[in-house]
Design a protein around this motif. Sequence first.
Motif, short mmCIF file in Angstrom:
data_model
loop_
_atom_site.label_atom_id
_atom_site.label_comp_id
_atom_site.label_asym_id
_atom_site.label_seq_id
_atom_site.Cartn_x
_atom_site.Cartn_y
_atom_site.Cartn_z
N LYS A 55 20.00 79.59 36.16
CA LYS A 55 18.86 80.51 36.07
C LYS A 55 18.41 80.64 34.62
O LYS A 55 17.20 80.70 34.34
CB LYS A 55 19.24 81.88 36.63
N LEU A 58 16.37 77.71 33.76
CA LEU A 58 15.06 77.80 34.41
C LEU A 58 14.13 78.74 33.66
O LEU A 58 12.92 78.49 33.56
CB LEU A 58 15.22 78.29 35.86
N THR A 419 14.80 74.50 44.68
CA THR A 419 14.18 74.74 43.38
C THR A 419 13.86 73.42 42.68
O THR A 419 12.76 73.24 42.15
CB THR A 419 15.10 75.58 42.49
N LEU A 679 8.47 78.18 39.35
CA LEU A 679 9.56 78.91 38.69
C LEU A 679 9.50 80.40 39.03
O LEU A 679 10.55 81.05 39.18
CB LEU A 679 9.48 78.70 37.19
N ALA A 682 11.06 80.68 42.34
CA ALA A 682 12.52 80.52 42.28
C ALA A 682 13.20 81.71 41.62
O ALA A 682 14.32 82.08 42.00
CB ALA A 682 12.87 79.24 41.52
N ILE A 690 16.81 81.82 43.47
CA ILE A 690 18.02 81.91 42.64
C ILE A 690 18.60 83.32 42.64
O ILE A 690 19.81 83.48 42.87
CB ILE A 690 17.72 81.42 41.21
#
Length: 751
Positions: A55, A58, A419, A679, A682, A690
């Motif tokens: 994470k 990301l 993702t 993103l 996600a 996530i």
Amino acid sequence: MGFSGSGISFTGLGSGIDTETLIQQLIALEKRPILRLQLQQTQLQTKLDSITQYKSLLNVLRKASVELNSKNAFQAMKGTSTNPDVATITAGSNSTEGTYQLKVFSIAQAHKIASAGQSSATNALGFSGAFLVNGKAINVVLSDSLSSIASKINDADAGVVASIINGGAGNVYLTMTAEKTGADNALILSDVGSGNVLESLGVLSGATSIRDPIPNGAKSMGFSDSSTAVGTLLGVSVPSGTIEINGISINIDFTSDSLNTIATKINNAGGNFSATVVTEQIAGETKYFLQITGSPTLTFIDNNHMLENLGILQRNYGNEILAAQDASFELDGISFTNSSNTIYNVIPGATITLLDGDTTNPLETTLTIQRSTTEVVEKLQSLVQAYNAIVEFLKTAASFDKETLESGILFGDSAVLQTQSLLFGSLMDAPDGISGIFKNLLAIGISFDSDGKMTLDSAAFENALSANVENVISLFTEIGTIDDPYIEFISAGPKTKESGATGYEIVITQLATQASFTAGTAFSMPSTEPETITFDGNLFGNQPYYLNVESGSTIDDVILQINSDAKLKNLIVASKTVDNKLVLTSKKYGTPGNFTVVSDKMAAPNNSGIGLMLQSATGLDVAGTMNGEAATGNGQILTGNSGNATTDGLQIMITGGSTGSRGFMVFTKGAASKLEDALNTALDTINGLIPSSENSIQSQIDDISQRIEHLNEIIKLREETLRRRFKAMEEAMARLQSQMVRLSQLFATEI
């Protein structure tokens, strides 16, 4: 062997059995499920740590994508100077390319003066009285030294820095330097009343002259108010006195006379001169100035330094080190002056900093503004590095070895798989409906290697920027285009769909309007008493704002006061009708610009005409549809409603035109825009893939902790039960052994 615990004690001597070891072995068997749960919990914690690390990577990628989802990211400009010792230039993203010839005659200087040489910096000077520095009072007592006077000046916050230069006895100087450069920021200095501190120090000497000449007259320094006594504004007590203008005497009393009163006294003196009070906006603050004009010239005789205190006259400076000076320069043959050496927007969007000049032989340099690809490439490289860091991390965390069948902790994780699919798809999908020679990222030097890592051919990318920057921008950002000069694309949401080449039809059913109010009564004669006008409503954040109008004001005075007020000028435009009715119009459109207004005076020809009743001014929000779907207006902004199939979150601004169909807007999403949406999907804290995975794993860890705690309680009870039973067995066997001993003794006696 012995044992004592939980209130139960036994030794095992009765049975000869090692009961403690036996209990520990039985309990160890009972704890095997806990060990399995702890191992499972450790594995889950390791997975959670990896998800959290994923994470974090990301989030780095999201930041890089946001940086590229903007036209400004691709429109960076750079400025260069062939002689940076003369001037430098900084270009903004809204600058245009060009070359300019600059000549600098002089740079702006801050005014700096000094006293006459004194014997010491710390000895008492024996001076007393008051003087003014830029309208701020400095009170001096007999015990003050040169250093303490400098401290008082600095504490006055008068826009002046006072310092001491100590060259030894007889060569100690007080210096005063203006904080701002430019001729308009020359120091305004005067002694007060019959005092002569500045003159005694050698700061001032000689005759006076008009400080700020205007056509056929003179202008005072700026004051914060025009109806308060001047002595109160200056913070000093000044004896009344008589000044002369063109030989006519006028009595002035600073303890009671305001700028307005002084102007009235001058106008009533009957001379060939007149006085007015004017306002100017300086650094967002309203300042009031007394102007005296006459024909053909004006002559003044001062008394008690009163005209000096007003800033009408200025006594000569005793020791002027640097004169207050504006910058003087030519740009492409056009002459300019500026109070600062930092020049904004003479070249639109650019800032020029002047560093040196020469009045006789002007110093020259060539300034150039051109597109800078360096910043764009750096932003793109940040995206590449962020994406590749994720690929490198998953190479281990989500790996699978076909030979050993060993796998990484995130192998097969659905959230990670989804993702990664979203990210790759965002980068590879070409915008739907794009025009131009470049249709996807591959065409401008961005591709992927055999390991799935992103690669960047910087030369190919820079060539693409040079060939068609707008095309490159469309490959990265979200863009809406329409053949209508009064419609502008603002932004889109993650649920806004690309329109394709056909576009979305924009239909406007109502244009936005500004809230406006016209007074019911004409303001046809000067006011005879002060008036307070109160503004409120959405435009003012529903917080009342008060405007105090002075007695004697005309409608033109009120219009000027509103349009120059530090707050009102940004919200309201004041004007008048042909028959002198006050008109107030919001600068904002629609409901955000709605306001109310009311006066504390009944409407009459000698006031604003607003009246005692609260008046409301309302504007209309824009209304219409996009792609046949409902939209909501807020001022001039039209936004596609939540839940729309295609235009959810699409925002456009309509600044004019007519109602009806206005054409079709083609909306496309480039790679950075799609990547940002992916993103956000996600990483959304509520429904994101996530965070949901993190919450699920944490829930499992917490559930296992509860199961372990429950099993430990059961095992504790089991252990206590075993100890009680073994204790009972030992006690029973001990009793049997005791009975056997007594029986043996009994049989032995009988025999």
